[in-house]
Design a protein around this motif. Structure first.
Motif, short mmCIF file in Angstrom:
data_model
loop_
_atom_site.label_atom_id
_atom_site.label_comp_id
_atom_site.label_asym_id
_atom_site.label_seq_id
_atom_site.Cartn_x
_atom_site.Cartn_y
_atom_site.Cartn_z
N GLU A 117 0.82 -1.21 0.00
CA GLU A 117 0.00 0.00 0.00
C GLU A 117 0.85 1.27 0.00
O GLU A 117 0.40 2.32 -0.35
CB GLU A 117 -0.99 -0.02 1.17
CG GLU A 117 -0.41 -0.15 2.54
CD GLU A 117 -0.09 -1.60 2.92
OE1 GLU A 117 0.08 -1.84 4.11
OE2 GLU A 117 0.03 -2.48 2.04
N ASN A 140 -7.90 5.98 7.87
CA ASN A 140 -7.56 4.80 7.08
C ASN A 140 -6.20 4.25 7.54
O ASN A 140 -5.17 4.90 7.39
CB ASN A 140 -7.51 5.21 5.59
CG ASN A 140 -7.25 4.03 4.69
OD1 ASN A 140 -6.70 3.01 5.10
ND2 ASN A 140 -7.64 4.17 3.42
N SER A 166 -4.22 2.23 6.36
CA SER A 166 -3.18 2.05 5.33
C SER A 166 -2.74 3.38 4.75
O SER A 166 -1.93 3.42 3.82
CB SER A 166 -3.72 1.19 4.19
OG SER A 166 -4.18 -0.03 4.68
N SER A 167 -3.29 4.46 5.24
CA SER A 167 -2.99 5.79 4.68
C SER A 167 -2.88 6.80 5.81
O SER A 167 -3.69 7.72 5.93
CB SER A 167 -4.10 6.21 3.70
OG SER A 167 -4.24 5.26 2.68
N LYS A 204 -5.45 10.30 3.43
CA LYS A 204 -6.44 10.54 2.39
C LYS A 204 -7.78 9.97 2.83
O LYS A 204 -7.84 9.08 3.68
CB LYS A 204 -6.02 9.92 1.06
CG LYS A 204 -6.04 8.39 1.06
CD LYS A 204 -5.81 7.83 -0.33
CE LYS A 204 -5.72 6.32 -0.26
NZ LYS A 204 -5.41 5.71 -1.55
N ASN A 264 -11.00 8.61 0.59
CA ASN A 264 -11.29 8.35 -0.82
C ASN A 264 -10.16 8.96 -1.65
O ASN A 264 -9.03 8.57 -1.44
CB ASN A 264 -12.67 8.85 -1.20
CG ASN A 264 -13.74 8.19 -0.32
OD1 ASN A 264 -13.68 6.98 -0.11
ND2 ASN A 264 -14.66 8.96 0.20
C1 NAG Z 1 -7.39 3.13 2.55
O1 NAG Z 1 -6.11 3.24 1.92
C2 NAG Z 1 -5.79 2.12 1.10
C3 NAG Z 1 -4.36 2.31 0.61
O2 NAG Z 1 -4.24 3.39 -0.27
C4 NAG Z 1 -6.79 2.02 -0.04
O3 NAG Z 1 -6.49 0.86 -0.82
C5 NAG Z 1 -8.21 1.91 0.52
O4 NAG Z 1 -9.14 1.96 -0.53
C6 NAG Z 1 -8.48 3.07 1.47
N1 NAG Z 1 -9.79 2.88 2.09
C7 NAG Z 1 -10.72 3.85 2.04
C8 NAG Z 1 -12.02 3.52 2.73
O5 NAG Z 1 -10.55 4.94 1.48
#
Ligand code: NAG
Ligand code: NAG
Ligand code: NAG
Length: 423
Positions: free
Chosen positions: A25, A182, A184-185, A207, A209
């Motif tokens: 990610e 998030n 992962s972000s 981020k 979305n």
């Molecule tokens: C959270 O971040 C990951 C990594 O970029 C992404 O794949 C995922 O869609 C994100 N989830 C949301 C709910 O935005």
């Protein structure tokens, strides 16, 4: 020094491991079968640089936590101690007296507690009250969530700041079901700055979305952090904001100022590294520290992202500034992903360099920043070749005889009619 192995993760990944490349990610591909491969020592090194920052070998990426302490500059950086591709990431550490000649020390921060057991990613240093440095960095926890941790020097009398200890309170900031961050972000905390209320503030890249966000946190003691309801700034359609940087610049003059200064004499700069575009963009604007909002100037609106200014138009990413209080200047460091093929990186045994540190200040128009290599780099100049003033036409060849290309530094003075001369 023990670097904990992540080999136990292997069974989880075997089903996508067939070609040896894992998507991740974050910014980097994972070449799990290559990340511990040592280089071929007989390989000649025509491409190693002589005066850019690079460690003796292996992969590097982002500059982390630059700071000056007791007469030494400290540079930490994302580093693979075992190979020339991204992986096994630790905070390697080098010191310098002049920002040009660097001495590598042992890694300062490496996976050792649950909150960073899967990686010690980028972050920043802050000099706290009483001249005490602290580092905030992103750790990857056992669930592969991105969380924020703190480390302090073990011995403040050691100017080399060789050993760092982590707080048992880590992680200090983490994604939860309440804050809806998030997992992962959520990475790359900035240096802290003090508001007029005496509280520390930092931002962290994120981020929602496709909206890029600078999540704001506040703290009285730099340990207990509270997420603000509103981000410092965000912009739709820009994707993940990595390595944010937020700092004041004087309206007039080239001196740098402390990261906490906010007055009528300064403007503020917000820089973000756009993960989707792999470039560093910056906005100039006003920071209202009562509302804790950054308001970009006209011309820097979010609809305009393609026109927004970049620090550099070559390969340049994940940059970070720090205030050098000894010389009253703000210094900018960045990573050059020099983009050799993976096969070539393995052959040469290294990948990535940092740019020559640059002093950075606001152009008197207030519309853009000016950067210039730190003055110390001039010590390296020998055998100058001078040419009379010459107007260069586009595409014109301009051979310089008597020098070999590998270590030439070119200094051109540009004059462009849209500026009243650059300086
Ligand atoms: C959270 O971040 C990951 C990594 O970029 C992404 O794949 C995922 O869609 C994100 N989830 C949301 C709910 O935005
Ligand atoms: C701290 O660093 C100083 C300076 O390098 C050294 O003299 C001293 O022994 C160190 N103290 C400890 C407890 O390691
Ligand atoms: C670094 O270069 C590689 C190879 O060109 C590319 O795949 C990757 O996206 C680049 N990353 C950044 C952050 O520039």
């Amino acid at each position: 020094m023990t670097i904990l192995s992540t080999m136990w993760l292997m069974p989880l990944f075997t089903f996508i491991y067939v070609n040896g490349i894992l998507p991740i990610e974050a910014t980097h591909h994972v070449y799990r079968n290559l990340q511990s491969l040592s280089s071929d020592d007989s390989f000649k090194q025509p491409y190693r640089t002589a005066y850019h920052f690079q460690p003796p070998k292996n992969w590097i990426n982002d500059p982390n936590g630059p700071l000056s302490y007791k007469g030494l500059y400290h540079l930490f950086y994302q580093y693979n101690p075992k190979g020339a591709v991204w992986g096994n990431i630790v905070w390697a550490h080098s010191v310098s007296t002049d920002l040009v000649n660097w001495t590598p020390l042992d890694p300062a921060i490496f996976p050792s507690q649950p909150s960073d057991i899967n990686g010690c990613w980028s972050g920043s240093a802050t000099i706290l009250h009483g001249n005490k440095p602290a580092i905030l960095y992103t750790g990857i926890d056992p669930m592969n969530h991105q969380v924020q941790n703190i480390a302090y020097p073990k011995n403040l009398s050691d100017p080399f700041l060789r050993e760092w200890i982590k707080s048992p309170k880590n992680p200090l900031m983490e994604p939860t079901s309440e804050n809806k961050i998030n997992a992962s972000s959520f990475r790359d905390p900035t240096s802290g700055w003090l508001g007029k209320d005496g509280n520390w503030r930092i931002i962290i890249g994120s981020k929602r979305n496709t909206r890029g966000i600078a999540i704001l946190y506040k703290s009285k003691d730099f340990i207990n952090w509270i997420k603000s309801k509103h981000p410092l700034h965000s912009a739709k359609g820009t994707g993940m904001w990595e390595c944010p940087d937020f700092f004041p610049v004087l309206k007039i003059g080239r001196f740098g100022v402390d990261t906490s200064l906010n007055s009528d004499d300064v403007r503020h700069v917000l820089k973000v590294s756009l993960d989707d575009k792999k470039h560093d963009y910056y906005l100039i604007g006003t920071y209202n520290d009562e509302k804790d909002k950054f308001v970009p100037d006209k011309g820097f609106e979010e609809e305009n992202i393609e026109q927004i200014l970049r620090y550099d138009y070559g390969k340049y990413y994940a940059s970070k500034t720090f205030f050098d209080d000894g010389k009253n200047r703000r210094i900018l460091l960045g990573w050059v992903n020099e983009s050799s093929s993976v096969a070539d990186d393995i052959k040469k045994g290294w990948s990535g360099i940092h740019t020559i540190p640059r002093t950075i200040w606001l152009h008197k128009s207030g519309k853009q920043l000016i950067q210039w290599p730190v003055v110390e780099v001039e010590k390296l100049r020998v055998n100058p070749v001078k040419w009379p003033t010459k107007i260069l036409k586009g595409g014109e060849l301009f051979p310089i005889n008597g020098v070999t290309a590998a270590q030439v530094s070119y200094v051109f003075f540009y004059y462009h009619k849209s500026y009243n001369a650059i300086f």
